[in-house]
Design an enzyme around this catalytic site. Structure first.
Site, short mmCIF file in Angstrom:
data_model
loop_
_atom_site.label_atom_id
_atom_site.label_comp_id
_atom_site.label_asym_id
_atom_site.label_seq_id
_atom_site.Cartn_x
_atom_site.Cartn_y
_atom_site.Cartn_z
N LYS A 191 -1.05 5.10 -3.33
CA LYS A 191 -1.33 4.55 -1.99
C LYS A 191 -0.22 3.53 -1.70
CE LYS A 191 -3.11 1.79 1.02
NZ LYS A 191 -1.92 1.11 1.50
N GLY A 244 0.21 -6.43 -5.77
CA GLY A 244 0.15 -6.99 -4.42
C GLY A 244 -0.31 -8.42 -4.50
N SER A 245 -0.91 -8.90 -3.44
CA SER A 245 -1.30 -10.31 -3.38
C SER A 245 -2.53 -10.57 -4.25
CB SER A 245 -1.60 -10.69 -1.93
OG SER A 245 -2.66 -9.90 -1.45
N THR A 246 -2.66 -11.81 -4.66
CA THR A 246 -3.82 -12.22 -5.46
C THR A 246 -5.11 -12.00 -4.67
OG1 THR A 246 -2.50 -13.77 -6.71
CG2 THR A 246 -4.86 -14.24 -6.58
N CYS A 302 8.05 -10.89 -6.13
CA CYS A 302 6.87 -11.55 -6.71
C CYS A 302 7.26 -12.66 -7.66
CB CYS A 302 6.00 -10.53 -7.41
SG CYS A 302 6.93 -9.51 -8.55
P1 NAD Z 1 -0.98 -6.87 -0.21
O1 NAD Z 1 -1.88 -7.41 -1.25
O2 NAD Z 1 -1.21 -7.23 1.20
O3 NAD Z 1 -0.96 -5.27 -0.25
C1 NAD Z 1 -0.74 -4.55 -1.44
C2 NAD Z 1 -1.40 -3.20 -1.33
O4 NAD Z 1 -2.81 -3.38 -1.19
C3 NAD Z 1 -0.96 -2.38 -0.11
O5 NAD Z 1 -0.87 -1.03 -0.48
C4 NAD Z 1 -2.08 -2.61 0.88
O6 NAD Z 1 -2.24 -1.55 1.79
C5 NAD Z 1 -3.28 -2.71 -0.04
N1 NAD Z 1 -4.37 -3.50 0.56
C6 NAD Z 1 -4.26 -4.54 1.44
N2 NAD Z 1 -5.49 -4.98 1.79
C7 NAD Z 1 -6.39 -4.22 1.11
C8 NAD Z 1 -7.81 -4.19 1.06
N3 NAD Z 1 -8.56 -5.03 1.77
N4 NAD Z 1 -8.40 -3.26 0.27
C9 NAD Z 1 -7.65 -2.41 -0.45
N5 NAD Z 1 -6.31 -2.37 -0.43
C10 NAD Z 1 -5.68 -3.28 0.33
O7 NAD Z 1 0.49 -7.27 -0.70
P2 NAD Z 1 1.86 -7.00 0.05
O8 NAD Z 1 1.92 -7.91 1.22
O9 NAD Z 1 2.08 -5.54 0.25
O10 NAD Z 1 2.90 -7.46 -1.08
C11 NAD Z 1 3.20 -8.77 -1.31
C12 NAD Z 1 2.42 -9.32 -2.49
O11 NAD Z 1 2.63 -8.51 -3.65
C13 NAD Z 1 2.89 -10.69 -2.89
O12 NAD Z 1 1.78 -11.50 -3.17
C14 NAD Z 1 3.69 -10.44 -4.15
O13 NAD Z 1 3.80 -11.53 -5.02
C15 NAD Z 1 2.93 -9.32 -4.77
N6 NAD Z 1 3.75 -8.60 -5.74
C16 NAD Z 1 3.47 -8.73 -7.08
C17 NAD Z 1 4.25 -8.08 -8.04
C18 NAD Z 1 3.96 -8.20 -9.51
O14 NAD Z 1 4.42 -7.35 -10.27
N7 NAD Z 1 3.22 -9.20 -9.96
C19 NAD Z 1 5.31 -7.28 -7.62
C20 NAD Z 1 5.57 -7.17 -6.26
C21 NAD Z 1 4.76 -7.83 -5.33
#
Ligand code: NAD
Length: 498
Positions: A191, A244-246, A302
């Site tokens: 996804k 993704g985000s925390t 990240c």
């Molecule tokens: P995000 O959390 O908004 O989205 C990540 C994924 O989750 C996307 O595919 C999104 O569609 C999905 N998503 C969003 N809301 C959702 C919900 N309510 N239910 C289910 N799925 C949902 O993050 P982003 O804005 O795409 O990316 C940025 C974040 O990712 C930053 O916090 C960054 O630090 C983090 N990140 C972490 C790493 C790591 O390896 N630790 C690497 C890259 C990015």
């Protein structure tokens, strides 16, 4: 690789035949609802694609296909050496299609084409290759039980894996997950983030070309709260591997609790500190490490080194050098091969970053470089590389992940104070220490609550090193290295009476 100019890349983007459908059971398909969503270009604010908007019913279809493929063993029971050959071929196909995949990555994210060509796509291929090659090199164990028994410990694939990825390094992070998941025999549903679906959609087709059987790798583009949540809540998905985000990571833990207790691996946000001691070996190297460590990829990394903790006696000198390095980093059109920083992924994200710069000033910080939107005449989403000084660690700009090109600077007087400030955050993804004193380097690295600590360098890594966060940067799972196989396999004990 041909030598392409800004004009060539623009022309190529304008004439590109983009695949925009979901990929389920070996076929490109529209979302069952027929819905699509518009993707707006970060470089000029214009709509450039309409992507299939998958929802629960599309996820159901993908899970059914993945489950059928897993149960009949078309992939899981294939000889490991054959799975290896196919995954390695997929890596090669990525290299063979480098320019096309780089174009898609830059179109989606706004990152410089030069980075997509030289970093994102080649690295994604390297990770796939590395996991492909590991496929037939994983052994089980025999437990040291009493001699009348033979106790086998074997690793089995989990079944259906949902890989939910962000937009900042779409292909690299997809490869971190798809590689070990497929190598260990699982079926996968990828996804992509709604901001960056194109590469994932094209990758699925290359997977079929490489020989990955239908149903084993599916791609469901769509929004998080619909497609993402459907995957997270699905009763027949065994694992979610999320980056993704925390905040959204916590949703996935909730989804698992409310559904089938699927395993959830989380790689989340960060607010990674550099600690620069006055005895740092070479301030020019530090300045370069700090500047590139935050401004590379527009700060959308990240583990970006977003907090600079510097010993008070060298603060002015180091800051001057960081500014000098930063001023040489060229911000420009992502399709210009000479650009080193491109556009922020969306207008919303750009506004968020600019808002944080205002918040920092209101909190008492001082903008000593950048601070404004750049190139507004393009209609795109560019932000100047920005440094805030006079930052106290309790300010929002020091505690919250900005996820943009903003470095915050805090001074310290003693090693204990530096470590206390570095650890005073809910995150724990990465950190760096700069010192010539070996004992101090070890002591500091040991005291830092972070999953990855660099000493006298920054953001250097390769497939052999695990990556993941302490505290709210993750939940103990690791991407990369052989440790990633722990995420995609489960142990079975077979206890035999001899
Ligand atoms: P995000 O959390 O908004 O989205 C990540 C994924 O989750 C996307 O595919 C999104 O569609 C999905 N998503 C969003 N809301 C959702 C919900 N309510 N239910 C289910 N799925 C949902 O993050 P982003 O804005 O795409 O990316 C940025 C974040 O990712 C930053 O916090 C960054 O630090 C983090 N990140 C972490 C790493 C790591 O390896 N630790 C690497 C890259 C990015």
């Amino acid at each position: 690789m041909s030598v392409m100019t800004l004009f060539d890349w623009q022309a190529r983007a304008a004439s590109a035949q983009l695949r925009t459908q979901a990929f389920i059971n070996g076929q490109y398909v529209d979302a069952l609802s027929g819905k699509t969503f518009a993707r707006v270009s970060p470089r000029d604010g214009q709509v450039f694609a309409h992507i299939a908007e998958c929802d629960k019913e599309d996820v159901d279809l993908a899970v059914k296909a993945a489950r059928t493929a897993f149960e009949d063993g078309r992939w899981a029971n294939m000889k490991p050496s054959e799975r290896k050959r196919i995954i390695v071929k997929l890596a090669q196909l990525m290299r063979d299609n480098l320019e096309e995949l780089a174009l898609l990555e830059t179109l989606d994210t706004g990152k410089p084409i030069n980075d997509s060509l030289k970093v994102d796509i080649p690295l994604a291929a390297t990770y796939l290759q590395w996991y492909g090659e590991a496929t037939d090199k994983l052994y089980g164990e025999i437990a040291p039980a009493a001699s009348q028994y033979l106790t086998l410990i074997t690793r089995e694939p989990l079944g259906v894996v949902g890989a939910v990825v962000p937009w900042n390094y779409p292909m690299i992070i997809s490869a971190w997950k798809i590689g070990p998941a497929l190598a260990s025999g699982n079926s996968v549903i990828l996804k992509p983030a709604e901001q960056s679906s194109l590469g994932a959609i094209r990758l699925a087709e290359l997977a079929i070309e490489a020989g990955i059987p239908d149903g084993v790798l599916n791609v469901v583009p769509g929004f998080g709260p619909t497609a993402g949540a459907a995957l997270g809540r699905h009763m027949d998905v065994n694992k979610i591997s999320f980056t993704g985000s925390t905040e959204v990571g916590k949703y996935f833990l909730r989804y698992a609790g409310e559904s089938n207790l699927k395993s959830v691996g989380l790689e989340c946000g960060g607010k990674s500190p550099h600690i620069v001691f006055a005895d740092a070996p070479d301030l020019d190297t530090v300045a370069s490490g700090v500047a590139w460590g935050i401004f590379y990829n527009q700060g959308e990394t990240c583990n970006a080194g977003s907090r600079l903790l510097v010993e008070r006696s060298i603060k002015d000198e180091l800051l001057e050098r960081i500014k000098r390095v930063t001023e040489t980093i060229k911000l420009g059109d992502p399709f210009d091969p000479t650009s080193q920083i491109g556009a922020i992924v969306t207008e919303e994200q750009m506004k968020r970053v600019l808002n944080y710069i205002e918040i920092g000033q209101a909190e008492g910080a001082n903008v000593c470089l950048g601070g404004k939107q750049a190139m507004p005449e393009t209609g795109g989403y560019y932000v100047e590389s920005t440094i805030l000084e006079n930052v106290q660690n309790n300010m929002r700009v020091a505690q919250e992940e900005i996820f943009g090109p903003v470095l915050v600077l805090t001074e310290f007087d003693t090693p204990e104070e530096a470590i206390r400030i570095a650890n005073d955050t809910s995150y724990g993804l990465a950190a760096a220490v700069w010192t010539s004193d070996l004992s101090r380097a070890h002591r500091t690295a040991r005291a830092l609550q972070a999953g990855f600590v660099w000493v006298n360098c920054f953001d250097v890594s390769d497939p052999t090193a695990p990556f993941g966060g302490f505290k709210q940067s993750g939940n103990g799972s690791r991407d990369k290295s052989l440790h990633a196989f722990d995420q995609y396999t489960q142990l079975k004990t077979t206890w035999i009476q001899l």
